[in-house]
Motif scaffolding. Structure first.
Motif, PDB file in Angstrom:
ATOM      1  N   VAL A  88       1.770  -6.968  -2.891  1.00  0.00           N
ATOM      2  CA  VAL A  88       0.691  -7.261  -3.841  1.00  0.00           C
ATOM      3  C   VAL A  88      -0.082  -8.505  -3.404  1.00  0.00           C
ATOM      4  O   VAL A  88      -1.312  -8.548  -3.497  1.00  0.00           O
ATOM      5  N   GLU A  89       0.611  -9.514  -2.905  1.00  0.00           N
ATOM      6  CA  GLU A  89      -0.067 -10.719  -2.425  1.00  0.00           C
ATOM      7  C   GLU A  89      -0.956 -10.416  -1.220  1.00  0.00           C
ATOM      8  O   GLU A  89      -2.054 -10.963  -1.104  1.00  0.00           O
ATOM      9  N   PHE A  95      -8.298  -7.775  -0.434  1.00  0.00           N
ATOM     10  CA  PHE A  95      -9.329  -7.144  -1.263  1.00  0.00           C
ATOM     11  C   PHE A  95      -9.910  -8.130  -2.257  1.00  0.00           C
ATOM     12  O   PHE A  95      -9.193  -8.817  -2.962  1.00  0.00           O
ATOM     13  N   SER A  96     -11.226  -8.137  -2.336  1.00  0.00           N
ATOM     14  CA  SER A  96     -11.867  -8.981  -3.339  1.00  0.00           C
ATOM     15  C   SER A  96     -12.236  -8.162  -4.573  1.00  0.00           C
ATOM     16  O   SER A  96     -12.542  -8.714  -5.611  1.00  0.00           O
ATOM     17  N   ARG A  97     -12.202  -6.835  -4.419  1.00  0.00           N
ATOM     18  CA  ARG A  97     -12.537  -5.940  -5.537  1.00  0.00           C
ATOM     19  C   ARG A  97     -11.426  -4.921  -5.740  1.00  0.00           C
ATOM     20  O   ARG A  97     -10.363  -5.044  -5.175  1.00  0.00           O
ATOM     21  N   VAL A  98     -11.736  -3.891  -6.489  1.00  0.00           N
ATOM     22  CA  VAL A  98     -10.770  -2.844  -6.812  1.00  0.00           C
ATOM     23  C   VAL A  98     -10.288  -2.162  -5.530  1.00  0.00           C
ATOM     24  O   VAL A  98     -11.090  -1.780  -4.681  1.00  0.00           O
ATOM     25  N   HIS A 107      -3.058   2.026   3.064  1.00  0.00           N
ATOM     26  CA  HIS A 107      -2.096   2.718   3.932  1.00  0.00           C
ATOM     27  C   HIS A 107      -1.863   1.940   5.226  1.00  0.00           C
ATOM     28  O   HIS A 107      -0.732   1.865   5.716  1.00  0.00           O
ATOM     29  N   ILE A 108      -2.908   1.344   5.770  1.00  0.00           N
ATOM     30  CA  ILE A 108      -2.759   0.534   6.989  1.00  0.00           C
ATOM     31  C   ILE A 108      -1.857  -0.663   6.706  1.00  0.00           C
ATOM     32  O   ILE A 108      -0.969  -0.994   7.501  1.00  0.00           O
ATOM     33  N   ILE A 109      -2.069  -1.310   5.561  1.00  0.00           N
ATOM     34  CA  ILE A 109      -1.233  -2.448   5.185  1.00  0.00           C
ATOM     35  C   ILE A 109       0.227  -2.013   5.052  1.00  0.00           C
ATOM     36  O   ILE A 109       1.133  -2.669   5.580  1.00  0.00           O
ATOM     37  N   LEU A 110       0.458  -0.891   4.380  1.00  0.00           N
ATOM     38  CA  LEU A 110       1.828  -0.389   4.239  1.00  0.00           C
ATOM     39  C   LEU A 110       2.450  -0.075   5.598  1.00  0.00           C
ATOM     40  O   LEU A 110       3.627  -0.374   5.834  1.00  0.00           O
ATOM     41  N   ASP A 111       1.651   0.522   6.486  1.00  0.00           N
ATOM     42  CA  ASP A 111       2.160   0.853   7.824  1.00  0.00           C
ATOM     43  C   ASP A 111       2.509  -0.388   8.630  1.00  0.00           C
ATOM     44  O   ASP A 111       3.404  -0.346   9.475  1.00  0.00           O
ATOM     45  N   GLU A 112       1.822  -1.479   8.377  1.00  0.00           N
ATOM     46  CA  GLU A 112       2.150  -2.730   9.057  1.00  0.00           C
ATOM     47  C   GLU A 112       3.428  -3.356   8.499  1.00  0.00           C
ATOM     48  O   GLU A 112       4.148  -4.042   9.209  1.00  0.00           O
ATOM     49  N   LEU A 128      -2.261  -8.540   8.092  1.00  0.00           N
ATOM     50  CA  LEU A 128      -3.707  -8.353   7.952  1.00  0.00           C
ATOM     51  C   LEU A 128      -4.472  -8.371   9.279  1.00  0.00           C
ATOM     52  O   LEU A 128      -5.625  -7.949   9.327  1.00  0.00           O
ATOM     53  N   ALA A 129      -3.850  -8.828  10.359  1.00  0.00           N
ATOM     54  CA  ALA A 129      -4.552  -8.953  11.644  1.00  0.00           C
ATOM     55  C   ALA A 129      -5.229  -7.650  12.102  1.00  0.00           C
ATOM     56  O   ALA A 129      -6.403  -7.675  12.481  1.00  0.00           O
ATOM     57  N   PRO A 130      -4.556  -6.490  12.068  1.00  0.00           N
ATOM     58  CA  PRO A 130      -5.233  -5.253  12.497  1.00  0.00           C
ATOM     59  C   PRO A 130      -6.437  -4.895  11.629  1.00  0.00           C
ATOM     60  O   PRO A 130      -7.467  -4.448  12.132  1.00  0.00           O
ATOM     61  N   LEU A 131      -6.314  -5.106  10.310  1.00  0.00           N
ATOM     62  CA  LEU A 131      -7.438  -4.803   9.416  1.00  0.00           C
ATOM     63  C   LEU A 131      -8.618  -5.734   9.671  1.00  0.00           C
ATOM     64  O   LEU A 131      -9.771  -5.295   9.678  1.00  0.00           O
TER      65      LEU A 131
END
Length: 140
Positions: A88-89, A95-98, A107-112, A128-131
């Motif tokens: 969540v953090e 994300f700054s919005r919804v 999904h990318i975050i979860l995969d990382e 967050l580096a790949p994103l």
């Protein structure tokens, strides 16, 4: 081992599901409905760990969103509880919005963070580096 992760709204609608242990498509909907019903019906002062069939559920509520993680009996519930907090953090940091309009990035975050049902990364900057690299490429 982590078996699955669900993001569900207060109405019980699954917004995101990620499975690390194979579950037949036909069984998923019924299992998700049962799992979500079990977690949503609990009171806030009750424990966030629930025994469910042959695995355990760890869940947390953030505003109108529930994050439910199904884990094996050998997995540490507190470590998964903290993993959800970390997840969540990371979402909040990126994300700054919804977030529901950017589920591909979730999904990318979860995969990382999780691969094959095992936690592989918890450092927010490395997650967050790949994103951020993708965003930089898209901007140029």
């Amino acid at each position: 081992m982590i078996k699955f992760l669900l993001m569900v709204n207060k109405q019980g609608q699954t917004r995101l599901s990620k499975y690390y242990d194979p579950v037949e498509i036909g069984r998923r909907a019924a299992m998700e409905a049962d799992v979500v019903k079990g977690c949503l019906s609990r009171k806030k002062e009750e424990c966030s760990f629930v025994e469910y069939k042959d695995f355990k559920l760890v869940y947390r509520q953030y505003a109108a969103l529930f994050i439910v993680v199904g884990i094996s009996d050998t997995e540490n519930e507190l470590s998964i509880y903290e993993l959800v907090q970390n997840f969540v953090e990371v979402l909040d940091k990126y994300f700054s919005r919804v977030i529901m309009f950017n589920l591909d990035k979730v999904h990318i975050i979860l995969d990382e963070m999780i691969q094959n049902g095992h936690v592989v990364e918890t450092n927010k900057n490395r997650i967050l580096a790949p994103l951020l690299a993708l965003d930089k490429m898209a901007d140029s």
